[in-house]
Design a protein around this motif. Structure first.
Motif, short mmCIF file in Angstrom:
data_model
loop_
_atom_site.label_atom_id
_atom_site.label_comp_id
_atom_site.label_asym_id
_atom_site.label_seq_id
_atom_site.Cartn_x
_atom_site.Cartn_y
_atom_site.Cartn_z
N GLN A 26 0.83 -1.19 0.00
CA GLN A 26 0.00 0.00 0.00
C GLN A 26 0.87 1.25 0.00
O GLN A 26 1.93 1.30 0.62
N VAL A 27 0.39 2.28 -0.69
CA VAL A 27 1.08 3.55 -0.72
C VAL A 27 0.66 4.35 0.50
O VAL A 27 -0.52 4.48 0.80
N ARG A 28 1.64 4.87 1.22
CA ARG A 28 1.37 5.68 2.40
C ARG A 28 1.65 7.15 2.09
O ARG A 28 2.66 7.45 1.45
N PRO A 29 0.79 8.06 2.51
CA PRO A 29 1.03 9.49 2.25
C PRO A 29 2.39 9.96 2.77
O PRO A 29 3.01 10.83 2.17
N ALA A 30 2.87 9.37 3.85
CA ALA A 30 4.17 9.76 4.41
C ALA A 30 5.31 9.45 3.44
O ALA A 30 6.38 10.05 3.54
N ASP A 31 5.07 8.53 2.50
CA ASP A 31 6.11 8.16 1.54
C ASP A 31 6.20 9.15 0.37
O ASP A 31 7.03 8.98 -0.52
N PHE A 32 5.38 10.19 0.38
CA PHE A 32 5.37 11.18 -0.70
C PHE A 32 6.76 11.77 -0.92
O PHE A 32 7.14 12.12 -2.03
N ARG A 33 7.56 11.83 0.14
CA ARG A 33 8.93 12.37 0.06
C ARG A 33 9.82 11.55 -0.88
O ARG A 33 10.82 12.04 -1.38
N MET A 34 9.44 10.30 -1.13
CA MET A 34 10.24 9.45 -2.03
C MET A 34 10.24 9.99 -3.46
O MET A 34 11.08 9.62 -4.26
N LEU A 35 9.29 10.88 -3.75
CA LEU A 35 9.23 11.47 -5.09
C LEU A 35 10.25 12.59 -5.28
O LEU A 35 10.42 13.09 -6.39
N ASP A 36 10.96 12.97 -4.21
CA ASP A 36 11.95 14.04 -4.31
C ASP A 36 13.02 13.76 -5.37
O ASP A 36 13.61 14.68 -5.91
N GLU A 89 -4.32 9.01 -0.30
CA GLU A 89 -4.02 8.51 -1.64
C GLU A 89 -3.14 9.49 -2.40
O GLU A 89 -3.13 10.68 -2.11
N ILE A 90 -2.42 8.95 -3.38
CA ILE A 90 -1.59 9.77 -4.26
C ILE A 90 -2.01 9.45 -5.69
O ILE A 90 -2.17 8.28 -6.05
N PHE A 91 -2.15 10.50 -6.51
CA PHE A 91 -2.61 10.32 -7.88
C PHE A 91 -1.61 10.91 -8.87
O PHE A 91 -1.00 11.96 -8.61
N PHE A 92 -1.49 10.26 -10.01
CA PHE A 92 -0.72 10.72 -11.17
C PHE A 92 -1.78 11.23 -12.15
O PHE A 92 -2.60 10.45 -12.62
N ILE A 93 -1.77 12.54 -12.43
CA ILE A 93 -2.83 13.15 -13.24
C ILE A 93 -2.21 13.81 -14.47
O ILE A 93 -1.74 14.95 -14.40
N THR A 103 -13.20 14.84 -18.83
CA THR A 103 -12.95 14.07 -17.61
C THR A 103 -11.45 13.89 -17.43
O THR A 103 -10.77 13.37 -18.31
N PRO A 104 -10.91 14.34 -16.29
CA PRO A 104 -9.46 14.18 -16.09
C PRO A 104 -9.08 12.71 -15.90
O PRO A 104 -9.86 11.91 -15.40
N ILE A 105 -7.88 12.39 -16.34
CA ILE A 105 -7.33 11.06 -16.13
C ILE A 105 -6.67 11.08 -14.76
O ILE A 105 -5.88 11.98 -14.46
N ARG A 106 -7.02 10.12 -13.90
CA ARG A 106 -6.43 10.04 -12.56
C ARG A 106 -5.99 8.61 -12.33
O ARG A 106 -6.81 7.73 -12.15
N LEU A 107 -4.69 8.40 -12.34
CA LEU A 107 -4.15 7.08 -12.06
C LEU A 107 -3.69 7.06 -10.60
O LEU A 107 -2.95 7.95 -10.17
N LYS A 108 -4.16 6.08 -9.86
CA LYS A 108 -3.82 5.98 -8.44
C LYS A 108 -2.49 5.26 -8.29
O LYS A 108 -2.25 4.23 -8.92
N LEU A 109 -1.60 5.83 -7.45
CA LEU A 109 -0.35 5.15 -7.16
C LEU A 109 -0.65 3.90 -6.35
O LEU A 109 -1.29 3.98 -5.30
N ARG A 110 -0.23 2.77 -6.86
CA ARG A 110 -0.42 1.48 -6.19
C ARG A 110 0.84 1.06 -5.46
O ARG A 110 0.77 0.34 -4.46
N VAL A 111 1.99 1.50 -5.98
CA VAL A 111 3.28 1.17 -5.38
C VAL A 111 4.12 2.43 -5.37
O VAL A 111 4.17 3.15 -6.37
N LEU A 112 4.75 2.73 -4.25
CA LEU A 112 5.68 3.85 -4.14
C LEU A 112 6.82 3.38 -3.25
O LEU A 112 6.64 3.12 -2.06
#
Length: 163
Positions: A26-36, A89-93, A103-112
């Motif tokens: 599962q993707v955790r919001p706290a892992d958002f920093r991994m996108l740095d 949740e984290i989305f790639f839009i 309609t916007p495309i919203r792909l949900k991050l499944r793995v981060l």
């Protein structure tokens, strides 16, 4: 001595293992920093020029990316992307230039993970799945999969850091 059913113990173990694996993925919001690691400019050389992708952090819950096709002195914006944290949740839009759908495309991050991410929306035609993988600090592979006009398409962008 009572006989134990081997399959019942095995099945319990299998269910516990499957449950723990799905929870670990599962993707955790706290892992958002991994996108740095995305920050900066990434470049892929082509026969006719280059594809350039730039990423910058907009705020603590949004990354903004742009993809350009560059040929000589000319450049054309291909897409704009946001990586957005909303709640848990984290989305790639992505927004493709010239796309007229409302309609916007919203792909949900499944793995981060530290090595990259996977975003998907299996109900969408294109893109259906987007994967970014850091080979090292200077190399990034982006892969886009989907279906157009009944044909499965896959694009791989082997980027190198341009800065």
């Amino acid at each position: 001595m009572a006989k134990k059913l081997w399959w019942s113990n095995s099945m319990v173990l299998l269910f516990l293992l499957a449950g723990s694996l799905s929870a670990a993925a599962q993707v955790r919001p706290a892992d958002f920093r991994m996108l740095d690691k995305l920050a900066g400019t990434w470049r892929m050389k082509t026969k006719l020029g280059a594809v350039v992708e730039t990423w910058s952090r907009t705020n603590d819950s949004t990354w903004t990316g742009r993809t350009w096709r560059v040929a000589g002195p000319d450049s054309t914006l291909q897409q704009s992307v946001e990586l957005v944290r909303r709640g848990n949740e984290i989305f790639f839009i992505p927004v493709y230039e010239g796309r007229t759908a409302t309609t916007p495309i919203r792909l949900k991050l499944r793995v981060l993970k530290e090595i990259g991410f996977v975003a998907e929306d299996l109900q969408n035609d294109f893109p259906r799945k987007v994967m970014y993988r850091f080979k090292d600090a200077e190399h990034l592979d982006a892969k886009v999969e989907g279906k157009r006009d009944g044909t499965i398409e896959e694009y791989i962008f082997p980027y190198q850091r341009a800065e």
